[in-house]
Design a protein around this motif. Structure first.
Motif, PDB file in Angstrom:
ATOM      1  N   UNK A 166       0.852  -1.183   0.000  1.00 34.56           N
ATOM      2  CA  UNK A 166       0.000   0.000   0.000  1.00 34.56           C
ATOM      3  C   UNK A 166       0.890   1.236   0.000  1.00 34.56           C
ATOM      4  N   UNK A 167       0.488   2.251  -0.738  1.00 30.61           N
ATOM      5  CA  UNK A 167       1.259   3.488  -0.832  1.00 30.61           C
ATOM      6  C   UNK A 167       1.561   4.038   0.568  1.00 30.61           C
ATOM      7  N   UNK A 168       2.806   4.480   0.743  1.00 30.11           N
ATOM      8  CA  UNK A 168       3.224   5.050   2.016  1.00 30.11           C
ATOM      9  C   UNK A 168       3.879   4.067   2.956  1.00 30.11           C
ATOM     10  N   UNK A 169       3.845   2.778   2.621  1.00 26.54           N
ATOM     11  CA  UNK A 169       4.464   1.768   3.487  1.00 26.54           C
ATOM     12  C   UNK A 169       5.837   1.397   2.928  1.00 26.54           C
ATOM     13  N   UNK A 170       6.745   0.920   3.795  1.00 24.96           N
ATOM     14  CA  UNK A 170       8.075   0.527   3.317  1.00 24.96           C
ATOM     15  C   UNK A 170       8.027  -0.765   2.515  1.00 24.96           C
ATOM     16  N   UNK A 171       8.867  -0.843   1.495  1.00 26.62           N
ATOM     17  CA  UNK A 171       8.953  -2.012   0.625  1.00 26.62           C
ATOM     18  C   UNK A 171      10.381  -2.544   0.673  1.00 26.62           C
ATOM     19  N   UNK A 172      10.515  -3.858   0.705  1.00 28.99           N
ATOM     20  CA  UNK A 172      11.844  -4.481   0.687  1.00 28.99           C
ATOM     21  C   UNK A 172      11.877  -5.543  -0.397  1.00 28.99           C
ATOM     22  N   UNK A 173      12.798  -5.369  -1.341  1.00 24.29           N
ATOM     23  CA  UNK A 173      13.019  -6.342  -2.397  1.00 24.29           C
ATOM     24  C   UNK A 173      14.404  -6.959  -2.210  1.00 24.29           C
ATOM     25  N   UNK A 211      15.442  -1.108  -0.242  1.00 20.55           N
ATOM     26  CA  UNK A 211      14.379  -0.633   0.643  1.00 20.55           C
ATOM     27  C   UNK A 211      13.931   0.762   0.204  1.00 20.55           C
ATOM     28  N   UNK A 212      12.613   0.957   0.066  1.00 18.28           N
ATOM     29  CA  UNK A 212      12.068   2.266  -0.311  1.00 18.28           C
ATOM     30  C   UNK A 212      10.626   2.358   0.168  1.00 18.28           C
ATOM     31  N   UNK A 213      10.101   3.588   0.197  1.00 23.15           N
ATOM     32  CA  UNK A 213       8.704   3.819   0.565  1.00 23.15           C
ATOM     33  C   UNK A 213       7.846   3.788  -0.694  1.00 23.15           C
ATOM     34  N   UNK A 214       6.770   3.021  -0.650  1.00 27.65           N
ATOM     35  CA  UNK A 214       5.912   2.841  -1.820  1.00 27.65           C
ATOM     36  C   UNK A 214       5.188   4.134  -2.177  1.00 27.65           C
ATOM     37  N   UNK A 249      -3.107   2.155  -4.152  1.00 34.27           N
ATOM     38  CA  UNK A 249      -3.152   3.562  -3.756  1.00 34.27           C
ATOM     39  C   UNK A 249      -4.526   4.157  -4.039  1.00 34.27           C
ATOM     40  N   UNK A 250      -4.836   5.202  -3.285  1.00 39.97           N
ATOM     41  CA  UNK A 250      -6.096   5.922  -3.475  1.00 39.97           C
ATOM     42  C   UNK A 250      -6.047   6.688  -4.796  1.00 39.97           C
TER      43      UNK A 250
END
Length: 487
Positions: A166-173, A211-214, A249-250
């Motif tokens: 979801x947009x605004x959450x951290x993502x880890x690949x 690591x980045x914020x979606x 995302x909204x």
């Protein structure tokens, strides 16, 4: 008596067999010694306690290196012969090799781990040999290791989030690539570099974590994980794996536009369209009209048709999905109750998103973007001192025309493809000047007002990610009190 004679005969046979081995010219000194010791201990001619523990095969890239983990054992009677001066040797068939290896073990600790450098031969067996300059000399022919060469490295393995992002959450690949040469591990990179990346080497694997914020801007983008192998001999091999991001995302970039029905005058109608980007897709659209200090709900759905009865209309739409909502900017349209209004119907394929320009006063400037040697990608109009939004997309620098005081646009012409884009766009003015953009190819069009006093007021049509797909012109008189400006 018979049993005793039988034992003597068996012992004599074993002794003769071992003596025959001792006379063999290919027998090493350590083997002869081991046989003698074994006979004295009544163990026959068994050398099973000499053993090298190596993998059956290892793999590397051509010209690169590979480390062979190796340990060994010797019979108890030879353990006292081990000393720091013992020499590790690797043999290929019957040939000793030494210049292409780097010994990394400790023979006194029974560790014979070795790195083979600049490996160029495929599927070759190598045997370990120890030479301590004393009776302990032995080649472990029973335990070879085969070095194999890969034509291309395996593609890295990309690990993606298990849960929806979801947009605004951290993502880890995560990206894991095999390391064939531990002294020259691969360099793992991410494209695009969306955030912070870290790299860790563990045994024969290199792992990079991104690591980045979606953001909704990431949705649908492809992220590539690339492993670059720098071969010590000077070559370079690159391999990559791609993943398409899915971000929930909204609604974003919600826009309300209108296209007047024919005739475009008081008493006519207006088709309203609400567009929005969202994931998951927009589930509901609500339309509102601003009337003074009041906001009135006038309908639902992505498209809505209403009748026009006065000159002051202000609308906006609200898009919704399960993540959230977003309101569009307001859309204004002024309808004049006079005979100078006319509409030149849109020409072109008409694919993509509908648009309509809007602004107060006369048009005072035009910008046009073109794909070099190809079609029109976008344009922008200035009303008075304010530039309206960009329609389409901007590529390179635009062509621009600034109108003089009192100068108006009285003709829009050009070329278009019936199932593609607008290929040429020409704006002609009341002073005989013009702005020409695009290519003079395909089918011609010429848009002009029905009344000589009228000027271009609005452009409408459709566009997609490549450019303008259709174009229509709305003509009339600018409201009184708005003059031209070239600022």
């Amino acid at each position: 008596m018979f049993n005793r004679m039988h034992s003597v005969l068996l012992f004599a046979a074993a002794w003769v067999a071992c003596l025959a081995k001792l006379l063999d010219e290919k027998m090493t000194g350590s083997w002869r010694l081991f046989v003698l010791c074994s006979l004295l201990q009544g163990a026959g001619c068994n050398a099973a306690e000499f053993e090298a523990l190596v993998p059956a095969s290892v793999t590397t890239l051509s010209g690169s290196c590979v480390t062979v983990p190796c340990s060994f054992t010797v019979p108890d009677q030879f353990k006292g012969n081990l000393h720091p001066g013992c020499i590790p040797i690797w043999k290929k068939k019957k040939t000793t090799i030494s210049t292409t290896t780097t010994f990394r073990g400790n023979l006194t600790a029974y560790d014979c781990t070795t790195t083979f450098n600049n490996v160029l031969e495929d599927n070759v067996q190598y045997y370990f040999r120890i030479d301590c300059g004393n009776p302990l000399k032995y080649t472990f022919y029973e335990n070879p290791v085969t070095i194999q060469i890969k034509g291309l490295p395996d593609a890295p393995r990309l690990t993606t989030p298990k849960e929806p992002v979801v947009e605004g959450t951290p993502v880890e690949l995560g990206c894991s690539a095999p390391s064939y040469c531990d002294t020259h591990p691969p360099t793992v990179t991410w494209t695009p570099a969306l955030g912070l990346s870290t790299q860790l080497q563990q045994n024969d694997t290199v792992t990079s974590t991104l690591t980045f914020n979606a953001s909704h801007l990431h949705h649908g983008n492809n992220v590539s994980c690339t492993a670059a192998y720098y071969i010590p001999s000077g070559n370079k091999t690159v391999t990559s794996t791609r993943h398409q991001l899915s971000i929930s995302y909204a609604p974003r970039n919600t826009s309300a536009v209108g296209s007047p029905c024919l005739p475009a005058r008081e008493g006519g109608c207006l088709n309203l369209t609400c567009t929005s980007h969202a994931n998951p897709a927009v589930s509901a659209v609500t339309w509102y009209r601003i009337h003074g200090e009041h906001i009135l709900k006038i309908g639902t759905g992505s498209s809505l048709s209403i009748q026009l009865w006065n000159a002051n209309y202000v609308f906006f739409c609200e898009a919704r999905n399960e993540i959230g909502t977003e309101k569009s900017d307001v859309y204004k349209i002024n309808i004049q109750a006079n005979e100078y209004l006319s509409y030149s119907p849109a020409l072109g394929s008409g694919g993509g998103t509908p648009f309509m320009t809007s602004g107060e006063g006369s048009i005072t400037g035009v910008k046009v973007w073109e794909q070099p040697g190809n079609h029109i990608t976008g344009f922008q109009l200035r009303y008075g001192t304010r530039w309206d939004r960009l329609i389409g997309r901007a590529v390179h620098a635009p062509l621009r025309l600034d109108l003089f005081e009192g100068e108006t646009i009285t003709q829009v012409s050009g070329k278009y493809h019936t199932s593609h884009y607008i290929y040429q766009l020409i704006f002609g003015t009341s002073r005989g000047r013009s702005l020409i953009a695009g290519q003079p190819a395909l089918k011609s069009f010429n848009l002009y007002p029905e009344h000589e006093e009228a000027e271009l007021r609005i452009l409408s049509g459709r566009f997609d990610g490549g450019g303008i797909t259709s174009l229509g012109a709305h003509w009339g008189l600018a409201p009184e009190g708005y003059g031209n400006s070239t600022s």
